[in-house]
Design a protein around this motif. Structure first.
Motif, mmCIF file in Angstrom:
data_model
loop_
_atom_site.group_PDB
_atom_site.id
_atom_site.type_symbol
_atom_site.label_atom_id
_atom_site.label_comp_id
_atom_site.label_asym_id
_atom_site.label_seq_id
_atom_site.Cartn_x
_atom_site.Cartn_y
_atom_site.Cartn_z
ATOM 1 N N ILE A 30 3.019 -25.631 22.349
ATOM 2 C CA ILE A 30 2.373 -24.438 22.883
ATOM 3 C C ILE A 30 1.546 -23.789 21.788
ATOM 4 C CG2 ILE A 30 2.718 -22.134 23.861
ATOM 5 C CD1 ILE A 30 5.195 -23.221 25.274
ATOM 6 N N PHE A 31 0.254 -23.642 22.048
ATOM 7 C CA PHE A 31 -0.680 -23.053 21.090
ATOM 8 C C PHE A 31 -0.786 -21.545 21.290
ATOM 9 C CE2 PHE A 31 -5.221 -22.189 19.870
ATOM 10 C CZ PHE A 31 -5.092 -22.444 18.524
ATOM 11 N N GLY A 32 -0.748 -21.111 22.543
ATOM 12 C CA GLY A 32 -0.835 -19.692 22.854
ATOM 13 C C GLY A 32 -0.278 -19.424 24.239
ATOM 14 N N GLU A 33 0.125 -18.174 24.455
ATOM 15 C CA GLU A 33 0.671 -17.792 25.748
ATOM 16 C C GLU A 33 0.411 -16.319 25.974
ATOM 17 O OE1 GLU A 33 4.644 -19.028 27.895
ATOM 18 O OE2 GLU A 33 5.086 -17.575 26.318
ATOM 19 N N GLY A 34 0.140 -15.958 27.202
ATOM 20 C CA GLY A 34 -0.092 -14.557 27.503
ATOM 21 C C GLY A 34 -0.510 -14.368 28.942
ATOM 22 N N ASP A 51 -3.783 -10.813 26.949
ATOM 23 C CA ASP A 51 -2.745 -10.063 26.247
ATOM 24 C C ASP A 51 -1.604 -11.016 25.914
ATOM 25 O OD1 ASP A 51 -0.728 -8.387 25.360
ATOM 26 O OD2 ASP A 51 -1.120 -6.854 26.877
ATOM 27 N N MET A 52 -1.417 -11.255 24.610
ATOM 28 C CA MET A 52 -0.378 -12.163 24.138
ATOM 29 C C MET A 52 0.853 -11.420 23.653
ATOM 30 S SD MET A 52 -3.087 -14.696 22.251
ATOM 31 C CE MET A 52 -4.214 -13.350 21.878
ATOM 32 N N GLY A 53 0.882 -10.101 23.852
ATOM 33 C CA GLY A 53 2.019 -9.294 23.435
ATOM 34 C C GLY A 53 1.940 -8.903 21.973
ATOM 35 N N GLY A 54 2.670 -7.868 21.608
ATOM 36 C CA GLY A 54 2.749 -7.439 20.213
ATOM 37 C C GLY A 54 1.437 -6.966 19.625
ATOM 38 N N TYR A 56 -1.465 -8.326 20.194
ATOM 39 C CA TYR A 56 -2.401 -9.448 20.130
ATOM 40 C C TYR A 56 -3.167 -9.506 21.449
ATOM 41 C CZ TYR A 56 -0.188 -11.105 15.884
ATOM 42 O OH TYR A 56 0.282 -11.207 14.599
ATOM 43 N N VAL A 57 -4.402 -8.974 21.440
ATOM 44 C CA VAL A 57 -5.233 -8.911 22.644
ATOM 45 C C VAL A 57 -6.636 -9.386 22.307
ATOM 46 C CG1 VAL A 57 -6.230 -7.404 24.419
ATOM 47 C CG2 VAL A 57 -3.914 -6.958 23.572
ATOM 48 N N LEU A 58 -7.195 -10.190 23.202
ATOM 49 C CA LEU A 58 -8.601 -10.563 23.120
ATOM 50 C C LEU A 58 -9.331 -9.924 24.288
ATOM 51 C CD1 LEU A 58 -8.447 -14.417 22.386
ATOM 52 C CD2 LEU A 58 -8.755 -12.556 20.744
ATOM 53 N N ASP A 59 -10.521 -9.399 24.027
ATOM 54 C CA ASP A 59 -11.386 -8.902 25.082
ATOM 55 C C ASP A 59 -12.261 -10.065 25.534
ATOM 56 O OD1 ASP A 59 -10.576 -6.135 25.153
ATOM 57 O OD2 ASP A 59 -11.479 -5.968 23.160
ATOM 58 N N LEU A 60 -12.366 -10.239 26.846
ATOM 59 C CA LEU A 60 -13.016 -11.409 27.425
ATOM 60 C C LEU A 60 -14.306 -11.050 28.152
ATOM 61 C CD1 LEU A 60 -9.814 -12.942 29.051
ATOM 62 C CD2 LEU A 60 -10.745 -13.447 26.779
ATOM 63 N N LYS A 61 -15.310 -11.911 27.993
ATOM 64 C CA LYS A 61 -16.570 -11.800 28.728
ATOM 65 C C LYS A 61 -16.995 -13.206 29.099
ATOM 66 C CE LYS A 61 -18.598 -8.903 25.490
ATOM 67 N NZ LYS A 61 -19.763 -8.310 24.867
ATOM 68 N N ILE A 74 -16.065 -22.073 34.704
ATOM 69 C CA ILE A 74 -15.730 -20.747 34.215
ATOM 70 C C ILE A 74 -15.844 -20.814 32.693
ATOM 71 C CG2 ILE A 74 -13.936 -18.972 34.115
ATOM 72 C CD1 ILE A 74 -12.742 -20.585 36.639
ATOM 73 N N VAL A 75 -16.758 -20.046 32.127
ATOM 74 C CA VAL A 75 -17.004 -20.059 30.680
ATOM 75 C C VAL A 75 -16.753 -18.648 30.157
ATOM 76 C CG1 VAL A 75 -18.681 -20.535 28.866
ATOM 77 C CG2 VAL A 75 -18.734 -21.869 30.988
ATOM 78 N N ILE A 76 -15.806 -18.529 29.230
ATOM 79 C CA ILE A 76 -15.380 -17.211 28.746
ATOM 80 C C ILE A 76 -15.343 -17.219 27.229
ATOM 81 C CG2 ILE A 76 -13.479 -15.543 28.707
ATOM 82 C CD1 ILE A 76 -12.652 -16.661 31.453
ATOM 83 N N ARG A 77 -15.741 -16.094 26.639
ATOM 84 C CA ARG A 77 -15.594 -15.885 25.187
ATOM 85 C C ARG A 77 -14.580 -14.767 24.984
ATOM 86 N NH1 ARG A 77 -20.524 -15.948 21.645
ATOM 87 N NH2 ARG A 77 -19.094 -17.184 20.417
ATOM 88 N N GLY A 78 -13.670 -14.987 24.066
ATOM 89 C CA GLY A 78 -12.649 -13.994 23.748
ATOM 90 C C GLY A 78 -12.854 -13.458 22.349
ATOM 91 N N PHE A 79 -12.828 -12.134 22.220
ATOM 92 C CA PHE A 79 -13.082 -11.468 20.945
ATOM 93 C C PHE A 79 -11.911 -10.581 20.579
ATOM 94 C CE2 PHE A 79 -17.077 -12.202 23.135
ATOM 95 C CZ PHE A 79 -17.833 -12.850 22.165
ATOM 96 N N GLY A 80 -11.441 -10.714 19.336
ATOM 97 C CA GLY A 80 -10.380 -9.847 18.845
ATOM 98 C C GLY A 80 -10.845 -8.410 18.720
ATOM 99 N N ARG A 81 -9.884 -7.510 18.706
ATOM 100 C CA ARG A 81 -10.186 -6.075 18.608
ATOM 101 C C ARG A 81 -10.033 -5.592 17.174
ATOM 102 N NH1 ARG A 81 -6.927 -3.571 23.791
ATOM 103 N NH2 ARG A 81 -8.318 -4.458 25.375
ATOM 104 N N ASP A 82 -11.002 -4.799 16.720
ATOM 105 C CA ASP A 82 -10.912 -4.196 15.389
ATOM 106 C C ASP A 82 -9.648 -3.346 15.301
ATOM 107 O OD1 ASP A 82 -13.294 -5.348 14.620
ATOM 108 O OD2 ASP A 82 -14.500 -3.568 15.046
ATOM 109 N N GLY A 83 -9.018 -3.352 14.138
ATOM 110 C CA GLY A 83 -7.832 -2.537 13.912
ATOM 111 C C GLY A 83 -6.562 -3.097 14.529
ATOM 112 N N THR A 84 -6.602 -4.331 15.042
ATOM 113 C CA THR A 84 -5.417 -4.966 15.627
ATOM 114 C C THR A 84 -5.191 -6.302 14.929
ATOM 115 O OG1 THR A 84 -6.464 -6.317 17.352
ATOM 116 C CG2 THR A 84 -6.098 -3.963 17.868
ATOM 117 N N PRO A 85 -4.063 -6.974 15.213
ATOM 118 C CA PRO A 85 -3.829 -8.289 14.587
ATOM 119 C C PRO A 85 -4.874 -9.347 14.950
ATOM 120 C CG PRO A 85 -1.781 -7.431 15.527
ATOM 121 C CD PRO A 85 -2.889 -6.519 15.974
ATOM 122 N N THR A 86 -5.673 -9.102 16.003
ATOM 123 C CA THR A 86 -6.679 -10.091 16.396
ATOM 124 C C THR A 86 -8.074 -9.779 15.855
ATOM 125 O OG1 THR A 86 -7.165 -8.940 18.471
ATOM 126 C CG2 THR A 86 -5.444 -10.666 18.538
ATOM 127 N N ALA A 87 -8.206 -8.782 15.010
ATOM 128 C CA ALA A 87 -9.519 -8.425 14.461
ATOM 129 C C ALA A 87 -10.180 -9.661 13.852
ATOM 130 C CB ALA A 87 -9.374 -7.327 13.418
#
Length: 137
Positions: A30-34, A51-54, A56-61, A74-87
């Protein structure tokens, strides 16, 4: 198929080795889950979060192309959020609706596809790929 709503998401490393009855080896794939949460502002656009919990969130477009040759894409890009573990994180997702069997029993809509780490992060290189499945909740 409507994408709007929540989808249980799991991605798996593309390791061709059989795992047999070794549950720990299977879990290590398992590489990722959410949870994908999608909105569809237009029939051809999708936005939301993974939302992967804790924190860890990516914003999707992304885009939905029901008129391409073959199945809907379906083509999606996921971007980490500044100030979070996914920045600084960036992932790309490319998927298709899972086939809905005419005689399927209790079949749940799904999306199947692949993912690539588009930018390096946390010492891990860009270009890592995995397969994913998302199942409607």
């Amino acid at each position: 198929m409507s994408l709007a709503g929540k989808w249980t998401y799991r991605s798996y490393l593309n390791n061709p080795e059989l795992v047999g009855d070794n549950a720990q080896t299977a879990l290590s794939l398992i590489f990722g889950e959410g949870v994908f949460t999608f909105e569809t502002p237009t029939p051809r656009t999708v936005v939301g979060t993974l939302d992967m919990g804790g924190g860890y969130v990516l914003d999707l477009k992304g885009t939905v192309d029901p008129e391409c040759e073959g199945p809907t894409t379906i083509v999606i890009r996921g971007f980490g959020r500044d100030g979070t573990p996914t920045a600084g994180w960036e992932y790309d997702y490319y998927g298709w609706p899972g086939y809905m069997w005419p005689d399927g029993v209790d079949q749940v809509p799904s999306i199947v596809g692949t993912i690539v780490r588009a930018k390096p992060h946390n010492g891990e290189p860009a270009g890592v790929t995995a397969s994913f499945i998302a199942v409607a909740q």
